[in-house]
Design a protein around this motif. Sequence first.
Motif, short mmCIF file in Angstrom:
data_model
loop_
_atom_site.label_atom_id
_atom_site.label_comp_id
_atom_site.label_asym_id
_atom_site.label_seq_id
_atom_site.Cartn_x
_atom_site.Cartn_y
_atom_site.Cartn_z
N ARG A 1 0.95 -0.86 0.63
CA ARG A 1 -0.33 0.04 0.07
C ARG A 1 1.06 1.67 -0.07
N SER A 2 0.37 2.39 -0.15
CA SER A 2 1.24 3.55 -0.91
C SER A 2 0.62 4.41 1.05
N LEU A 3 1.60 5.24 1.30
CA LEU A 3 1.60 5.70 2.41
C LEU A 3 0.75 6.18 2.78
N ASP A 4 0.30 7.08 1.75
CA ASP A 4 -1.14 7.84 1.65
C ASP A 4 -2.14 7.43 2.21
N ALA A 5 -2.25 5.86 1.06
CA ALA A 5 -3.50 4.59 0.88
C ALA A 5 -4.18 4.51 3.24
N ILE A 6 -1.85 3.84 3.70
CA ILE A 6 -2.32 3.88 4.85
C ILE A 6 -2.83 4.49 5.84
N PHE A 7 -2.26 6.19 6.11
CA PHE A 7 -2.88 7.31 6.81
C PHE A 7 -4.68 7.04 6.10
N GLU A 8 -4.90 7.52 5.08
CA GLU A 8 -6.38 6.96 4.86
C GLU A 8 -6.66 6.61 5.59
N LEU A 9 -6.45 4.88 5.30
CA LEU A 9 -7.46 4.28 6.35
C LEU A 9 -7.07 4.20 8.43
N LEU A 10 -5.82 5.32 8.57
CA LEU A 10 -5.71 5.33 10.25
C LEU A 10 -6.72 6.05 10.67
N ALA A 11 -6.57 7.19 9.29
CA ALA A 11 -7.27 8.16 9.37
C ALA A 11 -8.74 8.43 10.05
N VAL A 12 -9.77 7.37 10.12
CA VAL A 12 -10.41 7.73 10.89
C VAL A 12 -10.17 7.07 12.42
N GLU A 13 -11.30 7.86 13.32
CA GLU A 13 -11.08 6.36 14.75
C GLU A 13 -11.70 5.37 15.13
N ARG A 14 -12.94 5.59 14.38
CA ARG A 14 -14.06 3.96 13.95
C ARG A 14 -13.36 3.41 13.38
N ARG A 15 -12.55 3.73 12.28
CA ARG A 15 -11.89 2.65 12.02
C ARG A 15 -10.47 1.79 12.38
N ARG A 16 -9.83 3.15 13.47
CA ARG A 16 -9.05 2.63 13.39
C ARG A 16 -9.25 1.45 14.68
N ASN A 17 -10.61 2.13 15.76
CA ASN A 17 -10.58 1.18 16.44
C ASN A 17 -11.37 -0.24 16.84
N ALA A 18 -12.41 -0.55 15.19
CA ALA A 18 -12.59 -1.52 14.67
C ALA A 18 -10.74 -2.72 14.42
N LEU A 19 -10.12 -1.45 13.80
CA LEU A 19 -8.38 -2.42 13.45
C LEU A 19 -7.99 -3.27 14.55
N TYR A 20 -8.20 -2.23 15.98
CA TYR A 20 -7.64 -2.61 17.29
C TYR A 20 -8.36 -3.90 16.98
N VAL A 21 -9.82 -3.96 17.58
CA VAL A 21 -10.13 -4.89 17.92
C VAL A 21 -9.97 -6.37 17.23
N LEU A 22 -10.21 -6.23 16.45
CA LEU A 22 -9.72 -7.08 15.18
C LEU A 22 -8.81 -7.86 15.15
N TYR A 23 -7.39 -6.75 15.47
CA TYR A 23 -5.83 -7.82 15.77
C TYR A 23 -5.85 -8.13 17.06
N ARG A 24 -6.68 -7.82 18.15
CA ARG A 24 -6.44 -8.43 19.23
C ARG A 24 -7.65 -10.23 19.07
N HIS A 25 -8.25 -9.83 17.53
CA HIS A 25 -8.15 -11.48 18.31
C HIS A 25 -8.30 -12.47 16.58
N SER A 26 -7.72 -13.50 17.19
CA SER A 26 -7.02 -13.85 15.59
C SER A 26 -7.54 -14.95 15.11
N ASP A 27 -9.28 -15.04 15.22
CA ASP A 27 -10.24 -15.56 14.66
C ASP A 27 -11.39 -14.63 14.50
N PRO A 28 -11.73 -15.32 13.20
CA PRO A 28 -13.74 -13.93 12.61
C PRO A 28 -14.32 -14.01 14.52
#
Length: 141
Positions: free
Chosen positions: A30-57
């Motif tokens: 991914r481009s750096l811009d795409a990474i920052f765009e994905l991480l720019a929104v708090e709710r999206r970051r929070n969802a990612l944090y939760v997903l990364y704490r779970h190894s299963d779906p």
Amino acid sequence: MSHAPNESNREPTSNDPESDAPAERGSAGRSLDAIFELLAVERRRNALYVLYRHSDPIGLTDLAEEVSSLEGVPTEQVVADLYHVHLPRLAEEGVAEYDADEGVVCRTASSGRFRAYLARAAEDEGRPLRRASESATLSEF
């Protein structure tokens, strides 16, 4: 000398040898811009944090409950936002997989570069990517 229009502001392409742009949407590079765009929104970051704490779906409702507890907002509001906005975007970028029929979400094997930026954001916000009972080695990031 080429006179390409505003070359400094042009979008990188997969044909550009100096570009970090993915060859196609959702690829691991991914481009750096795409990474920052994905991480720019708090709710999206929070969802990612939760997903990364779970190894299963994880179920959409369970994901939304964890995100809503982080944000202090009603779960129903988070479910709708994740379903209509954030999960499709994360799936499009190849960071998560969402099965709307089953209502489950899981993270994908993201690039090390993406995980490094996500880990840094989590650290800055005091939101660990691992459960307290798990430990991570630096090589995992």
